[in-house]
Design a protein around this motif. Sequence first.
Motif, PDB file in Angstrom:
ATOM      1  N   ASN A  94       0.941  -1.083   0.059  1.00  0.00           N
ATOM      2  CA  ASN A  94      -0.018   0.004  -0.275  1.00  0.00           C
ATOM      3  C   ASN A  94       0.883   1.302  -0.140  1.00  0.00           C
ATOM      4  OD1 ASN A  94      -2.214  -1.443   0.256  1.00  0.00           O
ATOM      5  ND2 ASN A  94      -1.943  -1.677   2.350  1.00  0.00           N
ATOM      6  N   ASN A 114      -0.432  -4.067  -3.947  1.00  0.00           N
ATOM      7  CA  ASN A 114      -1.247  -2.995  -3.874  1.00  0.00           C
ATOM      8  C   ASN A 114      -0.521  -1.560  -3.784  1.00  0.00           C
ATOM      9  OD1 ASN A 114      -3.925  -2.035  -4.131  1.00  0.00           O
ATOM     10  ND2 ASN A 114      -3.855  -1.638  -1.931  1.00  0.00           N
ATOM     11  N   GLN A 133       0.938  -8.037  -7.207  1.00  0.00           N
ATOM     12  CA  GLN A 133      -0.544  -8.101  -7.275  1.00  0.00           C
ATOM     13  C   GLN A 133      -0.958  -6.750  -6.874  1.00  0.00           C
ATOM     14  OE1 GLN A 133       1.262 -10.445  -5.542  1.00  0.00           O
ATOM     15  NE2 GLN A 133       0.245 -12.324  -6.029  1.00  0.00           N
ATOM     16  N   TYR A 134      -2.151  -6.363  -7.562  1.00  0.00           N
ATOM     17  CA  TYR A 134      -2.828  -4.883  -7.165  1.00  0.00           C
ATOM     18  C   TYR A 134      -2.246  -3.685  -7.513  1.00  0.00           C
ATOM     19  CZ  TYR A 134      -5.991  -8.728  -6.163  1.00  0.00           C
ATOM     20  OH  TYR A 134      -7.024  -9.682  -5.919  1.00  0.00           O
ATOM     21  N   SER A 135      -0.830  -3.815  -7.692  1.00  0.00           N
ATOM     22  CA  SER A 135      -0.062  -2.563  -8.107  1.00  0.00           C
ATOM     23  C   SER A 135      -0.265  -1.917  -9.584  1.00  0.00           C
ATOM     24  CB  SER A 135       1.410  -2.884  -8.025  1.00  0.00           C
ATOM     25  OG  SER A 135       1.659  -3.193  -6.583  1.00  0.00           O
ATOM     26  N   ASP A 136      -0.174  -0.484  -9.638  1.00  0.00           N
ATOM     27  CA  ASP A 136      -0.067   0.138 -10.780  1.00  0.00           C
ATOM     28  C   ASP A 136       1.218   0.281 -11.011  1.00  0.00           C
ATOM     29  OD1 ASP A 136      -0.265   2.070 -13.030  1.00  0.00           O
ATOM     30  OD2 ASP A 136      -1.670   3.332 -11.407  1.00  0.00           O
ATOM     31  N   ASN A 154      -3.268  -9.375 -11.494  1.00  0.00           N
ATOM     32  CA  ASN A 154      -4.096  -8.333 -10.844  1.00  0.00           C
ATOM     33  C   ASN A 154      -3.062  -6.932 -10.998  1.00  0.00           C
ATOM     34  OD1 ASN A 154      -6.507  -9.722 -10.443  1.00  0.00           O
ATOM     35  ND2 ASN A 154      -5.532 -11.108  -8.778  1.00  0.00           N
ATOM     36  N   ASN A 156      -1.606  -3.658 -13.055  1.00  0.00           N
ATOM     37  CA  ASN A 156      -2.148  -3.285 -14.341  1.00  0.00           C
ATOM     38  C   ASN A 156      -1.357  -2.170 -14.507  1.00  0.00           C
ATOM     39  OD1 ASN A 156      -2.715  -0.752 -12.508  1.00  0.00           O
ATOM     40  ND2 ASN A 156      -4.263  -1.755 -11.645  1.00  0.00           N
TER      41      ASN A 156
END
Length: 190
Positions: A94, A114, A133-136, A154, A156
């Motif tokens: 995060n 994330n 995972q879930y990272s831009d 996941n 992107n």
Amino acid sequence: MEKIIAEETFNALDFTDSPLEIAEYEECKFKNCNFQNYDLSGFKFIDCDFEECNLSSVKMKNTSLQTVAFKECKILGVHFDECSSFGLSLNFENCQLKHSIFFQLQLPKTKFINSNLIDVDFGECDLRDSQFQYSDLSGAVFENCDLQNADFRNANNYNFDPEMNKLKNAKFSIDGLPGLLAKYKIKIEH
């Protein structure tokens, strides 16, 4: 002999006003602290956690980061490539990790969960078994990287050339295919 500070918690401190002592920090926690533009060169952090800290533009020449976790931190423009490579082990969750550089680092099994990794330079890194995972990953650079067994499911906005990286057993979501095939200028539709 350098001073060792162990098992201490530093909460809501602004180190731009009152400097942090140059020492070896073991099993310490830094929560909601401001390090913006601070010079952490030569410091040692072993088994430490940084939570909700601002580490933007910190200097880390020969800084030792051994098993260090960053959670919900703002880390803009940091040259991790200048850190000591001995025992280097990092994890991010995060975090805002924009415009930072990891060039040529050995970072197998690193977690980037994330997080915003916008315009991050991972050129020539060993990122085997790492997780994104879930990272831009908008604008993130992956060239000549070892990404074997890395997990991009996941994640992107990544865009890199599979021919310029080792990808054996790397994991991707079907939605990530355009980022892997962009160089061919083909259209992929759902």
